[in-house]
Scaffold this motif. Structure first.
Motif, PDB file in Angstrom:
ATOM      1  N   VAL A 158     -10.159  10.279 -37.717  1.00  0.00           N
ATOM      2  CA  VAL A 158     -11.081   9.515 -36.784  1.00  0.00           C
ATOM      3  C   VAL A 158     -11.107   8.154 -36.540  1.00  0.00           C
ATOM      4  O   VAL A 158     -11.125   7.558 -35.414  1.00  0.00           O
ATOM      5  N   LEU A 159     -10.611   7.344 -37.455  1.00  0.00           N
ATOM      6  CA  LEU A 159     -10.495   5.842 -37.582  1.00  0.00           C
ATOM      7  C   LEU A 159      -9.368   5.429 -36.227  1.00  0.00           C
ATOM      8  O   LEU A 159      -9.806   4.656 -35.338  1.00  0.00           O
ATOM      9  N   MET A 160      -8.423   6.383 -36.214  1.00  0.00           N
ATOM     10  CA  MET A 160      -7.151   6.093 -35.117  1.00  0.00           C
ATOM     11  C   MET A 160      -7.894   6.127 -33.813  1.00  0.00           C
ATOM     12  O   MET A 160      -7.469   5.482 -32.887  1.00  0.00           O
ATOM     13  N   THR A 161      -8.314   7.585 -33.695  1.00  0.00           N
ATOM     14  CA  THR A 161      -8.877   7.760 -32.356  1.00  0.00           C
ATOM     15  C   THR A 161      -9.914   6.812 -31.982  1.00  0.00           C
ATOM     16  O   THR A 161     -10.071   6.457 -30.947  1.00  0.00           O
ATOM     17  N   ARG A 162     -10.765   6.292 -32.947  1.00  0.00           N
ATOM     18  CA  ARG A 162     -11.920   5.203 -32.464  1.00  0.00           C
ATOM     19  C   ARG A 162     -10.990   3.833 -32.301  1.00  0.00           C
ATOM     20  O   ARG A 162     -11.488   3.547 -30.868  1.00  0.00           O
ATOM     21  N   LEU A 163     -10.231   3.619 -33.001  1.00  0.00           N
ATOM     22  CA  LEU A 163      -9.364   2.318 -32.663  1.00  0.00           C
ATOM     23  C   LEU A 163      -8.828   2.551 -31.241  1.00  0.00           C
ATOM     24  O   LEU A 163      -8.841   1.675 -30.262  1.00  0.00           O
ATOM     25  N   ALA A 164      -8.131   3.622 -30.762  1.00  0.00           N
ATOM     26  CA  ALA A 164      -7.397   3.922 -29.594  1.00  0.00           C
ATOM     27  C   ALA A 164      -8.576   3.788 -28.442  1.00  0.00           C
ATOM     28  O   ALA A 164      -8.101   3.256 -27.358  1.00  0.00           O
ATOM     29  N   ARG A 165      -9.644   4.438 -28.701  1.00  0.00           N
ATOM     30  CA  ARG A 165     -10.592   4.472 -27.620  1.00  0.00           C
ATOM     31  C   ARG A 165     -11.125   2.944 -27.305  1.00  0.00           C
ATOM     32  O   ARG A 165     -11.471   2.669 -26.144  1.00  0.00           O
ATOM     33  N   ARG A 166     -11.193   2.096 -28.281  1.00  0.00           N
ATOM     34  CA  ARG A 166     -11.720   0.761 -28.269  1.00  0.00           C
ATOM     35  C   ARG A 166     -10.401  -0.034 -27.439  1.00  0.00           C
ATOM     36  O   ARG A 166     -10.856  -0.799 -26.429  1.00  0.00           O
ATOM     37  N   LEU A 167      -9.303   0.341 -27.387  1.00  0.00           N
ATOM     38  CA  LEU A 167      -8.414  -0.262 -26.723  1.00  0.00           C
ATOM     39  C   LEU A 167      -8.250   0.096 -25.261  1.00  0.00           C
ATOM     40  O   LEU A 167      -7.658  -0.470 -24.407  1.00  0.00           O
ATOM     41  N   ASN A 168      -8.736   1.363 -24.995  1.00  0.00           N
ATOM     42  CA  ASN A 168      -8.551   2.027 -23.809  1.00  0.00           C
ATOM     43  C   ASN A 168      -9.660   3.108 -23.565  1.00  0.00           C
ATOM     44  O   ASN A 168      -9.492   3.956 -24.272  1.00  0.00           O
ATOM     45  N   PRO A 169     -10.568   2.745 -22.694  1.00  0.00           N
ATOM     46  CA  PRO A 169     -11.486   3.793 -22.369  1.00  0.00           C
ATOM     47  C   PRO A 169     -11.172   5.007 -21.972  1.00  0.00           C
ATOM     48  O   PRO A 169     -11.969   6.069 -22.226  1.00  0.00           O
ATOM     49  N   MET A 170     -10.039   4.890 -21.408  1.00  0.00           N
ATOM     50  CA  MET A 170      -9.540   6.427 -20.637  1.00  0.00           C
ATOM     51  C   MET A 170      -8.944   7.534 -21.860  1.00  0.00           C
ATOM     52  O   MET A 170      -9.084   8.651 -21.691  1.00  0.00           O
ATOM     53  N   ALA A 171      -8.636   6.948 -22.971  1.00  0.00           N
ATOM     54  CA  ALA A 171      -7.908   7.624 -23.938  1.00  0.00           C
ATOM     55  C   ALA A 171      -8.983   8.507 -25.023  1.00  0.00           C
ATOM     56  O   ALA A 171     -10.182   8.456 -24.879  1.00  0.00           O
ATOM     57  N   GLY A 172      -8.326   9.779 -25.295  1.00  0.00           N
ATOM     58  CA  GLY A 172      -9.191  10.567 -26.234  1.00  0.00           C
ATOM     59  C   GLY A 172      -9.913  11.172 -25.273  1.00  0.00           C
ATOM     60  O   GLY A 172     -10.926  11.861 -25.494  1.00  0.00           O
TER      61      GLY A 172
ATOM     62  N   VAL B 114       0.952  -0.966  -0.215  1.00  0.00           N
ATOM     63  CA  VAL B 114       0.005  -0.050   0.073  1.00  0.00           C
ATOM     64  C   VAL B 114       0.770   1.292  -0.058  1.00  0.00           C
ATOM     65  O   VAL B 114       1.803   1.400   0.712  1.00  0.00           O
ATOM     66  N   PHE B 115       0.647   1.999  -1.202  1.00  0.00           N
ATOM     67  CA  PHE B 115       1.596   3.248  -1.276  1.00  0.00           C
ATOM     68  C   PHE B 115       1.032   4.557  -0.769  1.00  0.00           C
ATOM     69  O   PHE B 115      -0.192   4.706  -0.303  1.00  0.00           O
ATOM     70  N   GLN B 116       2.017   5.407  -0.207  1.00  0.00           N
ATOM     71  CA  GLN B 116       1.622   6.708   0.183  1.00  0.00           C
ATOM     72  C   GLN B 116       0.648   7.391  -0.906  1.00  0.00           C
ATOM     73  O   GLN B 116      -0.256   8.146  -0.312  1.00  0.00           O
ATOM     74  N   ASN B 117       1.010   7.371  -2.155  1.00  0.00           N
ATOM     75  CA  ASN B 117       0.166   7.982  -3.206  1.00  0.00           C
ATOM     76  C   ASN B 117      -0.746   7.122  -3.683  1.00  0.00           C
ATOM     77  O   ASN B 117      -1.419   7.523  -4.775  1.00  0.00           O
ATOM     78  N   TYR B 118      -1.156   6.206  -2.954  1.00  0.00           N
ATOM     79  CA  TYR B 118      -2.279   5.151  -3.618  1.00  0.00           C
ATOM     80  C   TYR B 118      -1.921   4.410  -4.756  1.00  0.00           C
ATOM     81  O   TYR B 118      -2.105   3.234  -4.435  1.00  0.00           O
ATOM     82  N   ALA B 119      -1.474   4.867  -5.564  1.00  0.00           N
ATOM     83  CA  ALA B 119      -0.835   4.462  -6.937  1.00  0.00           C
ATOM     84  C   ALA B 119      -1.890   3.464  -7.423  1.00  0.00           C
ATOM     85  O   ALA B 119      -1.554   2.362  -7.765  1.00  0.00           O
ATOM     86  N   LEU B 120      -3.086   3.889  -7.315  1.00  0.00           N
ATOM     87  CA  LEU B 120      -4.354   3.161  -8.148  1.00  0.00           C
ATOM     88  C   LEU B 120      -3.952   3.339  -9.874  1.00  0.00           C
ATOM     89  O   LEU B 120      -3.366   4.063 -10.230  1.00  0.00           O
ATOM     90  N   PHE B 121      -4.534   2.312 -10.344  1.00  0.00           N
ATOM     91  CA  PHE B 121      -4.526   2.416 -12.032  1.00  0.00           C
ATOM     92  C   PHE B 121      -5.435   3.319 -12.247  1.00  0.00           C
ATOM     93  O   PHE B 121      -6.757   3.003 -12.338  1.00  0.00           O
ATOM     94  N   PRO B 122      -5.003   4.415 -12.995  1.00  0.00           N
ATOM     95  CA  PRO B 122      -6.121   5.545 -13.375  1.00  0.00           C
ATOM     96  C   PRO B 122      -7.153   5.136 -14.724  1.00  0.00           C
ATOM     97  O   PRO B 122      -7.925   5.535 -14.705  1.00  0.00           O
ATOM     98  N   HIS B 123      -6.363   4.180 -15.371  1.00  0.00           N
ATOM     99  CA  HIS B 123      -7.224   3.656 -16.348  1.00  0.00           C
ATOM    100  C   HIS B 123      -8.164   2.677 -16.182  1.00  0.00           C
ATOM    101  O   HIS B 123      -8.906   2.091 -17.054  1.00  0.00           O
ATOM    102  N   LEU B 124      -8.135   2.190 -15.098  1.00  0.00           N
ATOM    103  CA  LEU B 124      -9.246   0.805 -14.478  1.00  0.00           C
ATOM    104  C   LEU B 124     -10.019   1.301 -13.350  1.00  0.00           C
ATOM    105  O   LEU B 124      -9.823   2.402 -12.724  1.00  0.00           O
ATOM    106  N   SER B 125     -11.377   0.656 -13.698  1.00  0.00           N
ATOM    107  CA  SER B 125     -12.410   1.157 -12.553  1.00  0.00           C
ATOM    108  C   SER B 125     -12.094   0.408 -11.211  1.00  0.00           C
ATOM    109  O   SER B 125     -10.970  -0.205 -11.128  1.00  0.00           O
TER     110      SER B 125
END
Lengths: 352, 275
Positions: B261-275, A81-92
């Motif tokens: 547009v296609l590239m952005t779509r593809l990247a968004r599919r790979l990662n919901p955080m992107a874009g 467990v880290f000080q800055n939480y270190a959660l994965f920002p791209h995961l729920s």
């Protein structure tokens, strides 16, 4: 299954700088031990060595039957467990908790079930689908805790986990950490610079300085019976008075300060007293009175503490802090006497 | 009153500049392709009916995509290595990566002429080692164009990605490792998704840059490896076919937008955080 953690004669370097010097530490199965010290004392280095982010120059690290010393970090099976939480920002939140399970090859449904159960235990069930950015600091740290616990590691490690939280939350979280750690009986290593935090949460505390453990003991012992001047100062013994024994008469020992003031101390109260020693006392342990037997001082600034008055006391050998009763108000510049309160003082070996 | 108008007044000059020097000329260029005497879509029909021009379009897309992919891979590796370095070395490496950008595109493409020519450095070297018995022609091939373009665009990719990779907190990587992620799993499940925004920006920059390039295909591809940029020049300045040139320009704009547009779509599919 709980196991012990043993660090045996560990030496570590950053480049050519030595950061740990021949450090040995044994944590019993199910025990929570804190490493306490100011920044640069080597506490975080010790944690990183056990985690596998650093390699020791010499010495061994053993977790139960396994030798961790040269094992790759991802094979060590340690919850961090880290000080800055270190959660994965791209995961729920749920995927954060399930991350470790995924690495262990668990299937999707089993992962989700376990992650959900763990989130329930830390009271975050309703946040499972949120992203970390949408959580408060306390919630983030609970997710981090859940993420570390869900893999059921034999060892949990905490790197200043509460430093980024506000005071009220800090107290709640440390109770929470203690509760979960106790419930699982997981052997734990906890790193902090906060004395109250370390003392309140730990079975034992190691006070560290300059890459070495100065004393490792139960908090009560550290607080009341420090083993050396460093630890004494660390736990609030502000007065360290160097003394030399001049006469022994049965249990009674007569000793003088460097300024020549004489004190009579009883070995039945303090235990064996060596010829040269340091008398350590908190301000509570030095009673200020107008006259009597003790160290003669000149009073300085007086402050009101509620339960007592605190005086700055000047002697030729140095300044001390002592407390005086509320019933007797003494003015700055007055001559007075400091008398050690035996139960509040302790005798330490002389540093010199 | 003044206060309410001041944003408009302040934005006015720049907007006017864009309107007069960008939107109007591009607009009139596009309008020209729809107002042809032979019918509103005639220039486009002419373009797509010509096998040669179709080949140029496909070749341009192909070269740009290959350039983008190679640049992404090489750029990512370099940026990753640079991001791990101590601060002092890092800035030196970044400066080294950016250094080629200080010279012009023509100069750098010309350098490849010297490298790849019949009596160029590469041929001379291969001959002297005895690897080949007579010079091989490397100029005016697709490979030559791609090599030069990759060389042109990798610094751009490194710059974009180095910043993004540096922004990934070290303890997030350590957290993943402590949870049992192998170095490959850390890369695949943590670093790659977190670098995705930078990858998209970099890929779009490289793709649009290659797709619209002129000097490099002109010098290294010549007539044989004509691309849209060189075709546009040829239409406008050699054959004075302004409608044809406008059509090429219009198709370039549409294809660029589509791919982005296609590239952005593809990247968004790979990662919901992107874009």
């Amino acid at each position: 299954m709980t196991v012990s953690l043993t660090l045996d004669h560990i030496t570590a370097h950053y480049g050519s700088t030595q950061v740990l010097e021949d450090l040995s530490l044994a944590i019993k199965a199910g025990e929570l031990v804190s490493l306490l010290g100011s920044s640069g004392c080597g506490k975080t280095t010790t944690l990183r060595l056990v985690a596998g982010f650093l390699e020791p120059t010499s010495g061994t690290i053993q977790l139960g039957e396994r030798d961790l010393t040269r094992l790759a970090a991802h094979k060590r099976d340690i919850g961090l467990v880290f000080q800055n939480y270190a959660l994965f920002p791209h995961l729920s939140v749920r995927d954060n908790v399930a991350f470790g399970l995924k690495q262990r090859g668990l299937g999707g449904t089993e992962r989700t079930a376990k992650a959900n159960a763990m989130l329930e235990r830390v009271g975050l069930s309703s946040f499972a689908d949120r992203m970390p950015a949408a959580l408060s600091g306390g919630q983030k740290q609970r997710v981090a805790l859940a993420r570390a616990l869900v893999i059921e590691p034999p060892l949990l490690m905490f790197d200043e986990p509460l430093s980024n939280l506000d005071a009220k939350l800090r107290v709640d979280m440390r109770v929470e950490i203690r509760r979960l750690q106790r419930a699982n009986g997981t052997t734990s290593l906890y790193v902090t610079h906060d004395q109250e935090e370390a003392f309140s949460i730990s079975d034992r505390v190691a006070i560290m300085n300059a890459g070495r453990i100065m004393q490792l003991d139960r908090p009560e012992v550290l607080y009341q019976r420090p083993a050396n001047s460093f630890v004494a100062r660390f736990v609030g013994f502000e007065n360290l008075i160097g003394m030399t024994v001049t006469a022994r008469d049965g249990e009674t020992v007569t000793a003088v300060t460097q300024a020549g003031a004489t004190l009579k101390l009883s070995q039945s109260v303090f235990g064996a007293i060596p010829d040269r020693f340091v008398l350590a006392a908190r301000p509570d342990g030095l009673a200020v009175s107008r006259e009597g037997e003790g160290i003669p001082v000149t009073l300085g600034i007086r402050t009101y503490l509620g339960r007592a008055y605190q005086y700055q006391c000047t002697t030729p050998a140095g300044d001390y802090l002592g407390n005086g009763p509320l019933t007797e108000l003494l003015d700055p510049g007055t001559a007075a006497v400091l008398t050690p309160v035996p139960e509040q003082c302790c005798i330490l070996p002389s540093d010199a | 009153m003044i206060k309410r108008l001041s944003p408009w007044i302040l934005a006015g000059p720049a907007s006017l500049l864009v309107l007069v020097f960008l939107i109007l000329p591009v607009g009139s260029t596009l309008i020209a392709t729809f107002t042809d005497a032979k019918g509103w879509a005639a220039p486009y029909a002419a373009f797509f009916n010509s096998g040669f021009r179709r080949t140029v379009l496909y070749r341009t897309i192909e070269i740009s995509l290959i350039t983008t992919i190679i640049s992404v891979v090489l750029g990512f590796i370099a940026a990753y290595v640079v991001a791990q370095m101590p601060a002092r070395l890092k800035s030196i490496m970044i400066i080294a990566a950016v250094f080629p950008l200080l010279t012009g595109v023509v100069v750098r493409s010309f350098a490849w002429l010297i490298l790849l020519g019949k009596n160029g450095i590469l041929n001379t070297a291969l001959l002297s080692v005895g690897f080949i018995s007579e010079p091989i022609s490397m100029l005016y091939t697709e490979g030559a164009v791609i090599a030069a373009m990759v060389y042109l665009f990798v610094p751009l990719m490194i710059l974009t990605l180095a910043g993004v990779l540096e922004g990934i907190p070290k303890d997030v990587v350590e957290a993943a490792t402590s949870l049992g992620a192998t170095p490959f799993a850390v890369f695949r499940q943590v670093i790659l998704p977190l670098a995705m925004p930078g990858l998209i920006v970099g890929a779009v920059l490289v793709f649009t840059g290659s797709f619209t390039s002129y000097a490099t295909p002109q010098l290294l591809g010549g007539e044989r490896q004509m691309m849209m940029g060189t075709l546009l020049y040829q239409r406008a300045m050699v054959t004075f076919d302004w409608t044809g040139a406008s059509t090429v320009a219009a198709i370039m704009v549409v294809v660029t937008i589509l791919i982005v547009v296609l590239m952005t779509r593809l990247a968004r599919r790979l990662n919901p955080m992107a874009g």
